[in-house]
Design an enzyme around this catalytic site. Structure first.
Site, mmCIF file in Angstrom:
data_model
loop_
_atom_site.group_PDB
_atom_site.id
_atom_site.type_symbol
_atom_site.label_atom_id
_atom_site.label_comp_id
_atom_site.label_asym_id
_atom_site.label_seq_id
_atom_site.Cartn_x
_atom_site.Cartn_y
_atom_site.Cartn_z
ATOM 1 N NE ARG A 1 -53.010 26.993 19.148
ATOM 2 C CZ ARG A 1 -53.639 25.904 18.731
ATOM 3 N NH1 ARG A 1 -53.000 24.992 18.016
ATOM 4 N NH2 ARG A 1 -54.898 25.701 19.037
ATOM 5 C CE1 TYR B 1 -32.512 16.550 12.366
ATOM 6 C CE2 TYR B 1 -32.945 18.191 14.067
ATOM 7 C CZ TYR B 1 -32.116 17.234 13.505
ATOM 8 O OH TYR B 1 -30.918 16.939 14.090
ATOM 9 N NE ARG C 1 -1.848 5.379 -14.425
ATOM 10 C CZ ARG C 1 -2.545 4.349 -14.903
ATOM 11 N NH1 ARG C 1 -3.531 4.547 -15.752
ATOM 12 N NH2 ARG C 1 -2.252 3.116 -14.523
ATOM 13 C CB ALA D 1 -0.917 -0.001 1.215
ATOM 14 C CB ALA E 1 -47.319 17.648 8.628
ATOM 15 C CD GLN F 1 8.412 0.475 -0.939
ATOM 16 O OE1 GLN F 1 7.233 0.727 -1.137
ATOM 17 N NE2 GLN F 1 9.167 -0.155 -1.816
#
Ligand code: UD1
Ligand code: MG
Length: 455
Positions: free
Chosen positions: A428, A354, A21, A15, A368, A81
């Protein structure tokens, strides 16, 4: 010098190459195929031989490759290496790591991900008869591959394309690069390799000729060209990905999964889908996804590091992010995103929602447009919703917050404090109706428009 095919095995995985390339800052062994680094594929196959040692030769991008290997193969020993002087030189770097090892060495390439376990076993079996076994294949276009020169079943020499005569270039039997032999013999033979060739490199392939000169027997085991596909460029990476996808889809279908348009489904190396699950078109499975029997993943969904339990329905157009845990028979509908959350059994989160860092109990309905406001800009906070609760449409659950079992929230509520069990929370503004005001307002606006038009 023939050996018991069941003797200990050491893998040597090359490896260190530059991968020029690829034209990339990411070291080639780490480019993903099926969501897993290329080198992980070679290691996974090599592990089928139950190696007692794994040595990976790193060089280019060594630090990054070694860090990744701590995850992928913590048992592997990395050797560096420092200079890439050729494949023979690369294998020689493994010598200190194989000190005291008695058994076979199997050389694999990090950039050759598709060699099958069966092929490695056939190489092992051939070792019972031969001192050295090289993996070869018949190439449709032999191009720059090394050519295997055979005399009957004996391999007498490997000629690199760069060094070959026009006649030798006519040979279509090519070298994959994989090789199996006794580990000590390997290092011993490598001592004889020099750089007297067109590339000025230490060729691993010289071992065939050196073995022949010492009256050792070498042979080639053949596999299909598809197995030896190597990755040197982005185009080859894309071809490798396509080949991986085709193989993985076949495996998933084989396991009893229905895919109505398998060619449009993208899978990861570790994707697991249970029997009788259904995968609709254009679904993307990132790494770490498991889908249990009988679940349905509907079209255009994207899943990553998530678990879908039996009978659940996900999508169309759903997104499951890391840590999404979808319970039995739960429904996750269109344009719903779930992250690091537990969705209870039979719970429905069907539209435009979410859910992050949350735990939603069994049998709950999430309306929803619900959002768990889990992030304050610095910290993530948890939302807990109990069983059989009803979250009204467009509820903002400002975490940390808890909604009890059987509780409800009114549509459009901003829930900033805990809702007790069984309570209805309304967070609310109260609605006020002004009699006749809509008509009077419109009349006034139209009058202004008419004035302006006159001019
Ligand atoms: C090599 C073979 C060739 C074979 C081909 C198959 C030699 C001399 N040639 O050629 O016969 O047909 O593979 O793909 O072996 N590497 C190092 N250190 C080095 C050089 C290479 O680790 O100093 C690694 C690379 O990262 C790569 C593998 O060894 O994983 C092969 O190297 P590469 O340069 O691609 O060899 P080829 O020229 O393709
Ligand atoms: Mg190559």
């Amino acid at each position: 010098m023939a050996h018991d095919p069941h003797r200990p095995v050491a893998l040597i995985v090359l490896a260190a190459g530059a991968g020029t390339r690829m034209n990339s800052d990411l070291p080639k062994p780490l480019h993903p195929i099926g969501g897993a680094p290329m080198i992980a594929h070679a290691l996974a196959t090599g592990r089928a031989l139950e190696p007692s040692r794994i040595v990976v030769v790193t060089g280019h991008g060594a630090e990054e490759v070694e860090a990744a290997l701590e995850e992928i193969a913590p048992e592997a020993v990395c050797v560096r290496q420092e200079e890439q002087l050729g494949t023979g030189h690369a294998v020689l770097q493994a010598a200190p790591a194989l000190e005291g090892f008695q058994g076979d060495a199997v050389v694999l390439y990090a950039d050759t991900p598709f060699v099958s376990e069966d092929t490695l076993r056939r190489m092992q079996a051939a070792r019972a008869v031969h001192d050295m076994v090289v993996l070869g294949f018949r190439a449709a276009d032999p191009g720059r591959y090394g050519r295997l020169m055979m005399e009957g079943e004996r391999l007498v020499r490997i000629v690199e394309a760069k060094d070959a005569t026009p006649e030798q270039l006519g040979i279509d039997l090519c070298n994959s690069g994989l090789l199996a032999t006794d580990a000590r013999l390997l290092m011993d033979l490598l001592g004889q390799v020099d750089t007297d060739n067109a590339a000025g490199e230490y060729y691993l392939t010289d071992l065939a000729e050196i073995a022949a000169s010492r009256d050792l027997s070498a042979t080639a085991v053949l596999c299909s060209e598809a197995e030896t596909l190597g990755v040197n460029s982005r185009a080859e990476l894309a071809a490798a990905e396509a080949q991986f996808q085709a193989m993985k889809r076949a495996e998933v279908l084989e396991n009893g999964v229905t895919m109505t348009a398998p060619e449009t489904v993208i899978l990861s190396a570790d994707t697991w889908v249970g029997r009788d699950a259904v995968i609709e078109p254009y679904v993307v499975f990132g790494p770490g996804v498991t889908v249990e029997s009988g679940a349905t993943i509907r079209a255009f969904s994207h899943l990553e590091d998530a678990h879908v339990s039996a009978g659940a329905i996900v999508g169309p157009y759903a997104r499951l992010r890391p840590g999404a845990e979808i319970g039995n028979n739960a429904h996750i509908g269109n344009f719903v995103e779930v992250k690091a959350s537990l969705i209870g059994e039979g719970t429905k989160v069907n539209h435009l929602t979410y859910i992050g860092n949350a735990e939603i109990g069994d049998g709950t309905n999430v309306g929803a447009g619900t959002i768990t406001c889990n992030y304050d800009g610095v910290f993530k906070h948890r939302t807990v919703v109990g069983k059989n609760a009803f979250i009204g449409s467009d509820t903002m659950l400002v975490a940390p917050v808890t909604v009890g079992d059987n509780a409800m929230t009114g549509s459009g509520s901003v829930i900033t404090s805990d809702v007790p069990e069984g309570a209805l929370a309304l967070g609310r503004a109260k609605q006020v109706n002004k009699a006749g005001l809509a008509v009077r307002l419109m009349d006034r606006l139209r009058a202004i428009k008419a004035e302006k038009a006159k001019g």
